[in-house]
Design a protein around this motif. Structure first.
Motif, PDB file in Angstrom:
ATOM      1  N   LEU A  86       0.835  -1.255   0.009  1.00 28.54           N
ATOM      2  CA  LEU A  86       0.181  -0.066  -0.221  1.00 28.54           C
ATOM      3  C   LEU A  86       0.819   1.436   0.006  1.00 28.54           C
ATOM      4  O   LEU A  86       0.279   2.318   0.130  1.00 28.54           O
ATOM      5  CB  LEU A  86      -0.990   0.188   1.009  1.00 28.54           C
ATOM      6  CG  LEU A  86      -2.286  -0.717   1.012  1.00 28.54           C
ATOM      7  CD1 LEU A  86      -3.050  -0.268   2.218  1.00 28.54           C
ATOM      8  CD2 LEU A  86      -3.039  -0.087  -0.107  1.00 28.54           C
ATOM      9  N   ASP A  87       2.164   1.211  -0.246  1.00 28.80           N
ATOM     10  CA  ASP A  87       3.206   2.365  -0.044  1.00 28.80           C
ATOM     11  C   ASP A  87       2.788   2.988   1.073  1.00 28.80           C
ATOM     12  O   ASP A  87       2.662   2.499   2.224  1.00 28.80           O
ATOM     13  CB  ASP A  87       2.719   3.133  -1.571  1.00 28.80           C
ATOM     14  CG  ASP A  87       3.818   3.837  -1.865  1.00 28.80           C
ATOM     15  OD1 ASP A  87       5.061   3.409  -1.692  1.00 28.80           O
ATOM     16  OD2 ASP A  87       3.624   5.038  -2.404  1.00 28.80           O
ATOM     17  N   TRP A  88       2.767   4.369   0.990  1.00 28.51           N
ATOM     18  CA  TRP A  88       2.635   5.220   2.172  1.00 28.51           C
ATOM     19  C   TRP A  88       1.169   5.759   2.258  1.00 28.51           C
ATOM     20  O   TRP A  88       0.873   6.808   3.062  1.00 28.51           O
ATOM     21  CB  TRP A  88       3.668   6.478   2.297  1.00 28.51           C
ATOM     22  CG  TRP A  88       3.435   7.241   1.093  1.00 28.51           C
ATOM     23  CD1 TRP A  88       2.751   8.344   0.830  1.00 28.51           C
ATOM     24  CD2 TRP A  88       4.250   7.348   0.021  1.00 28.51           C
ATOM     25  NE1 TRP A  88       2.967   9.084  -0.080  1.00 28.51           N
ATOM     26  CE2 TRP A  88       4.023   8.339  -0.809  1.00 28.51           C
ATOM     27  CE3 TRP A  88       5.410   6.238  -0.390  1.00 28.51           C
ATOM     28  CZ2 TRP A  88       4.601   8.281  -2.211  1.00 28.51           C
ATOM     29  CZ3 TRP A  88       5.853   6.585  -1.771  1.00 28.51           C
ATOM     30  CH2 TRP A  88       5.586   7.812  -2.466  1.00 28.51           C
ATOM     31  N   ALA A  89       0.311   5.190   1.373  1.00 32.85           N
ATOM     32  CA  ALA A  89      -1.141   5.806   1.378  1.00 32.85           C
ATOM     33  C   ALA A  89      -2.085   5.433   2.464  1.00 32.85           C
ATOM     34  O   ALA A  89      -2.807   6.429   2.782  1.00 32.85           O
ATOM     35  CB  ALA A  89      -1.920   4.753   0.120  1.00 32.85           C
ATOM     36  N   PRO A  90      -1.870   4.623   3.531  1.00 35.84           N
ATOM     37  CA  PRO A  90      -2.843   4.403   4.494  1.00 35.84           C
ATOM     38  C   PRO A  90      -2.921   5.737   5.453  1.00 35.84           C
ATOM     39  O   PRO A  90      -4.478   6.021   5.482  1.00 35.84           O
ATOM     40  CB  PRO A  90      -2.322   3.469   5.414  1.00 35.84           C
ATOM     41  CG  PRO A  90      -1.207   2.600   4.391  1.00 35.84           C
ATOM     42  CD  PRO A  90      -0.910   3.502   3.684  1.00 35.84           C
ATOM     43  N   ALA A  91      -2.052   6.319   5.910  1.00 35.20           N
ATOM     44  CA  ALA A  91      -2.326   7.664   6.389  1.00 35.20           C
ATOM     45  C   ALA A  91      -3.136   8.675   5.796  1.00 35.20           C
ATOM     46  O   ALA A  91      -4.061   9.366   5.984  1.00 35.20           O
ATOM     47  CB  ALA A  91      -1.012   8.292   7.029  1.00 35.20           C
ATOM     48  N   LEU A  92      -2.688   8.708   4.407  1.00 38.10           N
ATOM     49  CA  LEU A  92      -3.460   9.847   3.581  1.00 38.10           C
ATOM     50  C   LEU A  92      -5.155   9.429   3.419  1.00 38.10           C
ATOM     51  O   LEU A  92      -5.844  10.108   3.453  1.00 38.10           O
ATOM     52  CB  LEU A  92      -2.752   9.850   2.168  1.00 38.10           C
ATOM     53  CG  LEU A  92      -1.314  10.411   2.416  1.00 38.10           C
ATOM     54  CD1 LEU A  92      -0.634  10.427   0.870  1.00 38.10           C
ATOM     55  CD2 LEU A  92      -1.111  11.669   2.861  1.00 38.10           C
ATOM     56  N   GLU A 112     -11.425  11.526   7.326  1.00 37.65           N
ATOM     57  CA  GLU A 112     -11.664  12.359   8.280  1.00 37.65           C
ATOM     58  C   GLU A 112     -11.908  13.733   7.734  1.00 37.65           C
ATOM     59  O   GLU A 112     -12.854  14.327   8.322  1.00 37.65           O
ATOM     60  CB  GLU A 112     -10.266  12.593   9.289  1.00 37.65           C
ATOM     61  CG  GLU A 112      -9.836  11.405   9.880  1.00 37.65           C
ATOM     62  CD  GLU A 112      -8.560  11.373  10.534  1.00 37.65           C
ATOM     63  OE1 GLU A 112      -7.892  12.367  10.253  1.00 37.65           O
ATOM     64  OE2 GLU A 112      -8.307  10.255  11.258  1.00 37.65           O
ATOM     65  N   VAL A 113     -11.094  14.273   6.888  1.00 39.15           N
ATOM     66  CA  VAL A 113     -11.475  15.775   6.409  1.00 39.15           C
ATOM     67  C   VAL A 113     -12.715  15.676   5.609  1.00 39.15           C
ATOM     68  O   VAL A 113     -13.395  16.772   5.590  1.00 39.15           O
ATOM     69  CB  VAL A 113     -10.147  16.187   5.505  1.00 39.15           C
ATOM     70  CG1 VAL A 113     -10.596  17.305   4.386  1.00 39.15           C
ATOM     71  CG2 VAL A 113      -9.014  16.294   6.137  1.00 39.15           C
ATOM     72  N   ALA A 114     -13.029  14.576   4.601  1.00 38.67           N
ATOM     73  CA  ALA A 114     -14.380  14.594   4.047  1.00 38.67           C
ATOM     74  C   ALA A 114     -15.582  14.413   5.122  1.00 38.67           C
ATOM     75  O   ALA A 114     -16.620  14.434   4.436  1.00 38.67           O
ATOM     76  CB  ALA A 114     -14.181  13.725   2.884  1.00 38.67           C
ATOM     77  N   THR A 123     -14.240  16.521  -2.312  1.00 39.47           N
ATOM     78  CA  THR A 123     -14.327  17.242  -1.385  1.00 39.47           C
ATOM     79  C   THR A 123     -13.161  17.993  -1.036  1.00 39.47           C
ATOM     80  O   THR A 123     -13.110  18.876  -0.319  1.00 39.47           O
ATOM     81  CB  THR A 123     -15.090  16.678  -0.095  1.00 39.47           C
ATOM     82  OG1 THR A 123     -13.984  15.959   0.733  1.00 39.47           O
ATOM     83  CG2 THR A 123     -16.316  15.986  -0.124  1.00 39.47           C
ATOM     84  N   LEU A 124     -12.020  17.391  -1.407  1.00 39.86           N
ATOM     85  CA  LEU A 124     -10.679  18.297  -1.032  1.00 39.86           C
ATOM     86  C   LEU A 124     -10.391  19.604  -2.150  1.00 39.86           C
ATOM     87  O   LEU A 124     -11.290  19.703  -3.189  1.00 39.86           O
ATOM     88  CB  LEU A 124      -9.526  17.141  -1.493  1.00 39.86           C
ATOM     89  CG  LEU A 124      -9.414  15.958  -0.781  1.00 39.86           C
ATOM     90  CD1 LEU A 124      -8.214  15.134  -1.297  1.00 39.86           C
ATOM     91  CD2 LEU A 124      -9.096  16.543   0.670  1.00 39.86           C
ATOM     92  N   PRO A 125      -9.817  20.403  -1.798  1.00 38.44           N
ATOM     93  CA  PRO A 125      -9.435  21.753  -2.326  1.00 38.44           C
ATOM     94  C   PRO A 125      -9.198  21.223  -4.104  1.00 38.44           C
ATOM     95  O   PRO A 125      -8.580  20.201  -4.105  1.00 38.44           O
ATOM     96  CB  PRO A 125      -8.203  22.384  -1.856  1.00 38.44           C
ATOM     97  CG  PRO A 125      -8.537  21.774  -0.513  1.00 38.44           C
ATOM     98  CD  PRO A 125      -9.055  20.272  -0.556  1.00 38.44           C
ATOM     99  N   ALA A 138      -2.989  18.344  -0.977  1.00 38.90           N
ATOM    100  CA  ALA A 138      -1.999  17.782  -0.115  1.00 38.90           C
ATOM    101  C   ALA A 138      -1.725  18.294   1.352  1.00 38.90           C
ATOM    102  O   ALA A 138      -1.483  17.599   2.410  1.00 38.90           O
ATOM    103  CB  ALA A 138      -0.657  17.655  -1.011  1.00 38.90           C
ATOM    104  N   SER A 139      -1.660  19.777   1.518  1.00 39.61           N
ATOM    105  CA  SER A 139      -1.384  20.493   2.474  1.00 39.61           C
ATOM    106  C   SER A 139      -2.494  19.946   3.579  1.00 39.61           C
ATOM    107  O   SER A 139      -2.267  19.470   4.778  1.00 39.61           O
ATOM    108  CB  SER A 139      -1.355  21.690   2.385  1.00 39.61           C
ATOM    109  OG  SER A 139      -1.243  22.409   3.672  1.00 39.61           O
ATOM    110  N   LEU A 140      -3.805  19.913   3.156  1.00 38.49           N
ATOM    111  CA  LEU A 140      -4.918  19.561   3.938  1.00 38.49           C
ATOM    112  C   LEU A 140      -4.636  18.095   4.700  1.00 38.49           C
ATOM    113  O   LEU A 140      -5.036  17.858   6.008  1.00 38.49           O
ATOM    114  CB  LEU A 140      -6.191  19.851   3.310  1.00 38.49           C
ATOM    115  CG  LEU A 140      -7.336  19.728   4.153  1.00 38.49           C
ATOM    116  CD1 LEU A 140      -7.582  20.572   5.331  1.00 38.49           C
ATOM    117  CD2 LEU A 140      -8.544  19.749   3.142  1.00 38.49           C
TER     118      LEU A 140
END
Length: 173
Positions: free
Chosen positions: A42-48, A54-56, A121-123, A130-132
């Protein structure tokens, strides 16, 4: 080499054989070598992915399922996979896992997540998005494509594991 999340779909019999091999081996070698076709990087995708949820404003139940899908649980006895010199998680915490019933539930809930809608829903600007969500640096092919590809791979991996009634083992390496 980057540290990435690894998942393996494993039948109970394979885990039992690894436990027995580790117990019988003078150096605790479990002979862990799952088939490549039953592994997912999964590469480093899990946290993102979790952060997008969460953000959405993803509901608590599907968000918890996404967390469980990428964090695992301690229900399976996997200590034999965390023993030196044969530990599989060289750069992360101890391996975790989900049993067959947990895999089935997570699979069902991942199937209900509309990742394209969450990503919408992301900018609009990739650097703002990415920053968010805490992504540093750029991703070849774009952030949304990367996250959608990895979410789809995760969901499909769980669907197949649930269909085949397999456990899932997770670790960072």
């Amino acid at each position: 080499m980057a540290v990435t999340q690894q998942l393996a779909r494993i039948p109970e019999g394979y885990l039992a054989a690894c436990r027995q091999a580790a117990a019988a081996s003078p150096d605790g070698d479990p002979r862990w070598d799952p088939p490549v076709c039953d592994m997912l990087d999964l590469d480093w995708a899990p946290a993102l992915l979790k952060r997008v949820g969460e953000v959405a404003g993803l509901g608590e139940v599907p968000l918890d399922a996404l967390r469980l899908a990428t964090d695992g649980d301690t229900a399976l006895e996997l200590g034999f996979l965390d023993a030196h010199p044969h530990a599989i998680a060289h750069f992360g915490g101890a391996p975790t896992g989900l049993d067959v019933s947990q895999v089935a539930r997570v699979s069902e809930l991942l199937g209900q997540i509309d990742m394209p809608a969450l990503l919408a829903t992301l900018p609009a600007d990739d650097s703002d998005a990415a920053s968010l969500i805490g992504q540093v640096g750029s991703i070849a092919g774009g952030l949304r494509a990367y996250l959608l590809e990895h979410f789809n791979a995760l969901r499909d991996f769980y669907v197949d594991a649930a269909r085949r009634r397999l456990h899932i083992v997770l670790w960072w390496d």
